[in-house]
Design an enzyme around this catalytic site. Sequence first.
Site, short mmCIF file in Angstrom:
data_model
loop_
_atom_site.label_atom_id
_atom_site.label_comp_id
_atom_site.label_asym_id
_atom_site.label_seq_id
_atom_site.Cartn_x
_atom_site.Cartn_y
_atom_site.Cartn_z
CG HIS A 9 3.59 62.51 31.91
ND1 HIS A 9 4.02 62.09 33.26
CD2 HIS A 9 2.44 63.01 31.92
CE1 HIS A 9 2.84 62.48 33.83
NE2 HIS A 9 1.78 63.07 33.25
CG ASP B 87 -1.54 65.46 26.24
OD1 ASP B 87 -2.28 66.02 26.80
OD2 ASP B 87 -0.27 65.84 26.32
CD GLN C 69 -1.01 59.70 31.65
OE1 GLN C 69 -1.25 60.59 32.46
NE2 GLN C 69 -1.75 59.00 31.37
CB CYS D 140 -2.30 61.84 29.57
SG CYS D 140 -2.22 63.52 28.75
NE ARG E 10 3.40 67.30 36.51
CZ ARG E 10 1.89 66.65 36.26
NH1 ARG E 10 1.05 67.76 36.36
NH2 ARG E 10 1.82 65.57 35.79
NE ARG F 52 0.12 58.73 36.31
CZ ARG F 52 0.49 60.11 36.12
NH1 ARG F 52 -0.35 60.94 35.43
NH2 ARG F 52 1.57 60.62 36.94
N1 CP Z 1 -2.22 63.26 33.39
C1 CP Z 1 -1.65 63.92 34.37
O1 CP Z 1 -0.41 63.90 34.52
O2 CP Z 1 -2.40 64.71 34.95
P1 CP Z 1 -2.12 65.94 35.91
O3 CP Z 1 -1.33 67.04 35.39
O4 CP Z 1 -3.60 66.35 36.61
O5 CP Z 1 -1.33 65.19 37.05
N1 NVA Z 2 1.03 67.48 27.61
C1 NVA Z 2 0.62 67.96 28.82
C2 NVA Z 2 0.19 66.80 29.52
C3 NVA Z 2 -0.56 67.15 30.84
C4 NVA Z 2 -0.68 65.72 31.82
C5 NVA Z 2 1.27 69.03 29.41
O1 NVA Z 2 2.73 68.96 29.57
O2 NVA Z 2 0.69 69.88 30.06
#
Ligand code: CP
Ligand code: NVA
Length: 303
Positions: A130, A222, A133, A262, A103, A290
């Site tokens: 993502h 989101d 997701q 999400c 990530r 997930r």
């Molecule tokens: N939706 C999602 O990716 O959550 P986290 O940021 O908690 O991993």
């Molecule tokens: N758009 C959000 C998604 C979190 C799972 C972010 O990137 O923070």
Amino acid sequence: MRNFLSISDCPVELLKELLRTSARLKSLYGVGGNDLCLSGKILAMLFEKPSLRTRISFHVAMTDLGGSAIYIKPEDIGGIGSREPIKDLARVLSRYVNCIMARTFEHKTITELAEYATVPVINALTNRLHPCQAMADVLTIQEHCEDIKGVKIAFIGDGNNVARSLAFACAKLGMNMVVASPAGYELDAETIEKANQISAETVRQTNDPGVAVLDADIIYTDTWVSMGQEEEKQKRRADFAGFQVNAELVKSAPANVKIMHCLPAYRGFEITDEVTESPNSIMFDQAENRLHFQRALLKKLLG
Ligand code: CP
Ligand code: NVA
């Protein structure tokens, strides 16, 4: 399949196979003996940003399939691309583990990891995409709508990483999406064009959330402030006023519309507590899925 970086790179048949496997693994979860197909396999999990769902569901997925996972914070290794070049990190990790999940802020970080790694690399969210997701979301939609073909998603809010991956999932799997965003926060034209090249008239953009939800099967939102945008919080919260998913907006949609997010959800901003807790909300199924999608993905990449 070598890596899982973007849904746009994946053949439709592969995505469908992953969905079938996810559903099968889910139906067998907790019933009888585990499938230990990843026995002895190790996943490295690199996180430049916080995570609840992604981190824990990947860890549980590896453990459930008989493998193990190592969580790595950037500070543990002197930063990604700081103490040593990303290409060295990718090659060194590849000598120790069987798969790298990351990530990252910059999307380029993950493409560079994938370029130099000799083991599969999985995108666990970048500023741009993502994909895990979005695939868990499709699995969830499949469970709640009879057929995903022709499903209409109204995405209300930021044209961000989550919206972009969902747009590619729609294009590949026969769903439609309208993204309603304030001016300046739309999904980029290049993504819309790419999605519509994959499948004509899949994705369109509007600035009117009320119109977007009129015939929606799904309302999806989101956060207005993604990880890394904390300094813009005040401005974003002001700019997104009028784009909240609340009872009034939901009333404009068909009565059986499903509400997706999400997570994490910032109640009182992009969504109200009332809508989050309503019977139409399927957010916790999304969160659970997930795990099941990622079990299928890991099995495919490493099994
Ligand atoms: N939706 C999602 O990716 O959550 P986290 O940021 O908690 O991993
Ligand atoms: N758009 C959000 C998604 C979190 C799972 C972010 O990137 O923070």
